[in-house]
Design a protein around this motif. Structure first.
Motif, PDB file in Angstrom:
ATOM      1  N   CYS A  12      50.004  64.014  67.830  1.00  0.00           N
ATOM      2  CA  CYS A  12      51.243  63.672  67.821  1.00  0.00           C
ATOM      3  C   CYS A  12      51.866  63.030  68.991  1.00  0.00           C
ATOM      4  O   CYS A  12      52.634  61.877  69.095  1.00  0.00           O
ATOM      5  CB  CYS A  12      52.452  64.926  67.370  1.00  0.00           C
ATOM      6  SG  CYS A  12      52.295  65.277  65.577  1.00  0.00           S
ATOM      7  N   PHE A  13      51.114  63.521  70.154  1.00  0.00           N
ATOM      8  CA  PHE A  13      51.767  63.216  71.711  1.00  0.00           C
ATOM      9  C   PHE A  13      50.959  61.592  71.654  1.00  0.00           C
ATOM     10  O   PHE A  13      51.795  60.949  72.243  1.00  0.00           O
ATOM     11  CB  PHE A  13      51.218  64.266  72.482  1.00  0.00           C
ATOM     12  CG  PHE A  13      50.836  63.330  73.808  1.00  0.00           C
ATOM     13  CD1 PHE A  13      52.027  63.392  74.398  1.00  0.00           C
ATOM     14  CD2 PHE A  13      49.858  63.129  74.477  1.00  0.00           C
ATOM     15  CE1 PHE A  13      52.362  62.791  76.174  1.00  0.00           C
ATOM     16  CE2 PHE A  13      49.946  62.809  76.035  1.00  0.00           C
ATOM     17  CZ  PHE A  13      50.901  62.555  76.396  1.00  0.00           C
ATOM     18  N   ALA A  55      46.598  77.040  79.734  1.00  0.00           N
ATOM     19  CA  ALA A  55      46.899  75.714  79.525  1.00  0.00           C
ATOM     20  C   ALA A  55      48.137  75.383  78.967  1.00  0.00           C
ATOM     21  O   ALA A  55      49.041  74.583  79.248  1.00  0.00           O
ATOM     22  CB  ALA A  55      45.781  75.071  78.567  1.00  0.00           C
ATOM     23  N   MET A  56      48.510  76.658  78.352  1.00  0.00           N
ATOM     24  CA  MET A  56      50.170  76.658  77.797  1.00  0.00           C
ATOM     25  C   MET A  56      50.962  76.519  78.735  1.00  0.00           C
ATOM     26  O   MET A  56      52.143  76.336  78.794  1.00  0.00           O
ATOM     27  CB  MET A  56      50.301  78.000  76.776  1.00  0.00           C
ATOM     28  CG  MET A  56      49.441  77.940  75.546  1.00  0.00           C
ATOM     29  SD  MET A  56      49.816  76.618  74.531  1.00  0.00           S
ATOM     30  CE  MET A  56      48.658  76.711  73.578  1.00  0.00           C
ATOM     31  N   GLY A  57      50.837  77.044  80.092  1.00  0.00           N
ATOM     32  CA  GLY A  57      51.701  77.030  81.042  1.00  0.00           C
ATOM     33  C   GLY A  57      51.914  75.475  81.852  1.00  0.00           C
ATOM     34  O   GLY A  57      53.127  75.140  82.338  1.00  0.00           O
ATOM     35  N   ILE A  58      50.962  74.501  81.450  1.00  0.00           N
ATOM     36  CA  ILE A  58      51.329  73.139  81.337  1.00  0.00           C
ATOM     37  C   ILE A  58      51.973  72.315  80.431  1.00  0.00           C
ATOM     38  O   ILE A  58      52.823  71.727  80.448  1.00  0.00           O
ATOM     39  CB  ILE A  58      49.911  72.283  82.122  1.00  0.00           C
ATOM     40  CG1 ILE A  58      49.452  73.108  83.334  1.00  0.00           C
ATOM     41  CG2 ILE A  58      50.226  70.794  81.955  1.00  0.00           C
ATOM     42  CD1 ILE A  58      48.228  72.272  83.594  1.00  0.00           C
ATOM     43  N   VAL A  84      43.634  72.640  75.713  1.00  0.00           N
ATOM     44  CA  VAL A  84      43.820  73.580  74.526  1.00  0.00           C
ATOM     45  C   VAL A  84      42.567  73.420  73.546  1.00  0.00           C
ATOM     46  O   VAL A  84      42.185  74.230  73.019  1.00  0.00           O
ATOM     47  CB  VAL A  84      45.199  73.593  74.045  1.00  0.00           C
ATOM     48  CG1 VAL A  84      45.412  74.378  72.646  1.00  0.00           C
ATOM     49  CG2 VAL A  84      46.255  74.108  75.127  1.00  0.00           C
ATOM     50  N   VAL A  85      42.547  71.936  73.251  1.00  0.00           N
ATOM     51  CA  VAL A  85      41.591  71.609  72.427  1.00  0.00           C
ATOM     52  C   VAL A  85      39.991  71.967  72.616  1.00  0.00           C
ATOM     53  O   VAL A  85      39.413  72.509  71.693  1.00  0.00           O
ATOM     54  CB  VAL A  85      41.443  70.182  72.026  1.00  0.00           C
ATOM     55  CG1 VAL A  85      40.317  69.507  71.318  1.00  0.00           C
ATOM     56  CG2 VAL A  85      42.889  69.529  71.496  1.00  0.00           C
ATOM     57  N   LEU A 107      51.199  66.710  80.531  1.00  0.00           N
ATOM     58  CA  LEU A 107      51.184  67.200  79.228  1.00  0.00           C
ATOM     59  C   LEU A 107      50.064  66.810  78.310  1.00  0.00           C
ATOM     60  O   LEU A 107      49.254  67.694  77.491  1.00  0.00           O
ATOM     61  CB  LEU A 107      52.199  66.550  78.283  1.00  0.00           C
ATOM     62  CG  LEU A 107      52.358  67.011  76.917  1.00  0.00           C
ATOM     63  CD1 LEU A 107      52.505  68.488  76.588  1.00  0.00           C
ATOM     64  CD2 LEU A 107      53.824  66.366  76.331  1.00  0.00           C
ATOM     65  N   GLY A 108      49.234  65.704  78.558  1.00  0.00           N
ATOM     66  CA  GLY A 108      48.101  65.274  78.125  1.00  0.00           C
ATOM     67  C   GLY A 108      47.009  66.134  78.470  1.00  0.00           C
ATOM     68  O   GLY A 108      45.999  66.615  77.714  1.00  0.00           O
TER      69      GLY A 108
END
Length: 460
Positions: free
Chosen positions: A441-442, A374-377, A341-342, A334-335
């Motif tokens: 948040c993560f 990256a949204m797929g992860i 994405v960033v 997730l990280g």
């Protein structure tokens, strides 16, 4: 799973039961000798194989149905995207107002989940789902006949409210059936199935616009919704046993949600997923204008680029489910997804500001491809890690996850049009801010602790 399927399997693989049920036949023949060890092993293997095959067929069927339900949002959104510029001309409305049709649908899906999720915990999954799908079909048909942009916004709100049933209940059914690594892999499989929708939907939308106007898009969506309702009615079994349902009132529902929100890690995953979704939806809301109006692409070219980005999302979803899950801790995966994405959002902002000179369509499309992939992860892992925090009230937990994502996305949607249709800067700014908040948040709320059962992809 349906009881009938189990009965069929038992009778098919247990011929001894048939013999025992026929006393006359039993008296007329000498009892069979006791089976040898090899024969007993062969019978056991045959029975296990038959049961496994039946289970796989049922599992595949449920997976396809749930994939269809999770495809409802991209169908409702993406098939309509190539028509956004035409709607502005047809209804004589500014682009920012037309984008409210997306916002209204998102807001409806967010609010609807808060209602349907707890309902499914109390009355089971099937009844709320079928009611929601029926209302969705009616609302979608009304969108096709909207005479003004104001009524279109209202009908899209109703469409979102009803369509929320498919989204929230699909996740709840998955939680009923799976846990841990199996759930993470199942969500990745769902992403593969539902990922077909954003590939096909804009392509279909672009082709529909070649033969009719934007109203024809909603006619097709109405037909698709009616077909999905029929399939759910015929094929999706009830997955929440009566003993597992919650009979309490609104007070118990609110108490359950307060308990979920009090879990710091659950809330962190919920917010991380919500802001990641906002970054994605900033692309969904702004890309028709950015690609078509700023870079001069046709609706068909936009549809092809949108489909290519969806393929990237699907591929990375399968990389997540088939390669990463079980080998890499889910929080690390997730990280990684959030970090990519960033980086992609930073690249988009720099190109939009002209830091590298006048950027053409190709580099912008490449950065958007990386972001979407990256949204797929990111998205399946936020959902999995959050739902792994609760074994009960899966409907309420799914509602909180979905509502937060759609509300944050609905807020982000109109922001991308603040500076008009001539610049991609607002889209890139919204994407970057949302991605940074999701990462914060993560990192701040979801750090794994020693002994936390949900942190590791391969050791749950």
């Amino acid at each position: 799973m349906p009881e009938g399927g189990a009965s069929i399997s038992n009778s098919a693989v247990n011929p001894a039961a048939t013999s025992a049920a026929d006393p006359a036949r039993k008296q007329d023949r000498t009892p069979d000798p006791a089976p040898t060890a090899a024969e007993a092993a062969l019978r056991a293997t045959t029975a296990a194989t038959a049961a496994t095959t039946a289970g796989r067929r049922t599992s595949l069927l449920v997976t396809l149905v749930l994939g269809g339900l999770t495809a409802t949002p991209p169908l409702a959104m993406d098939m309509y995207l190539p028509a956004l510029p035409e709607v502005t001309r047809s209804l004589h409305a500014p682009a920012a107002t037309v984008q409210l049709t997306l916002t209204a649908c998102l807001a409806g899906m967010a609010l609807g989940q808060m209602v349907v999720g707890p309902m499914s915990d109390r009355w089971g999954r099937r009844r709320p789902l079928l009611i929601g799908l029926a209302v969705y079909v009616v609302a979608t048909a009304l969108c096709a006949f909207a005479p003004t942009v104001e009524l279109l916004v209202a009908f899209r709100l109703a469409q979102g409210l009803a369509g929320a049933a498919g989204i929230v209940i699909a996740r709840a059914v998955a939680r009923d059936l799976y846990d841990g690594v199996a759930m993470a892999r199942f969500f990745s499989t769902l992403m593969l199935i539902s990922g077909v929708a954003p590939i096909v939907a804009p392509l279909i939308g672009g082709q529909i616009l070649r033969v009719t106007d934007w109203r024809g898009v909603f006619v097709v969506l109405t037909v698709v919704g009616a077909l999905l309702t029929a399939v759910v009615w015929a094929k999706l079994p009830e997955t929440l046993a009566p003993a597992d349902r919650h009979g309490g009132g609104i007070g118990d529902v609110l108490g359950s949600m307060r308990g979920l929100l009090a879990d710091r890690a659950f809330t962190g995953y919920m917010l991380a997923g919500g802001f990641a979704f906002a970054s994605l939806f900033a692309y969904v809301a702004a890309s028709p204008f950015v690609i078509q109006e700023i870079y001069g692409a046709s609706p068909q070219t936009f549809s092809l680029l949108f489909g290519l980005n969806s393929i990237g999302l699907m591929i990375m979803g399968q990389v997540n489910g088939k390669i990463l899950v079980g080998r890499v801790r889910l929080d690390k995966a997730l990280g990684l997804g959030l970090a990519v994405v960033v980086v992609a959002s930073v690249a988009l902002l720099l190109m939009s500001l002209g830091v590298f000179g006048e950027a053409g369509l190709v580099p912008m499309a490449a950065a958007l491809f990386v972001l979407m992939s990256a949204m797929g992860i990111t998205l399946p892992n936020t959902q999995t890690l959050a739902l792994m925090r609760t074994r009960h009230a899966a409907g309420s937990a799914s509602a909180l996850l979905g509502t937060s994502s759609f509300l944050i996305g609905a807020i982000a949607s109109p922001l991308v049009g603040i500076a008009g249709e001539d610049t991609a800067v607002p889209m890139a700014v919204v994407q970057l801010v949302a991605a940074l908040v999701a990462l914060a948040c993560f990192l701040g709320m979801c750090r794994p602790r020693d002994g936390w059962a949900g942190a590791k992809g391969g050791g749950v």
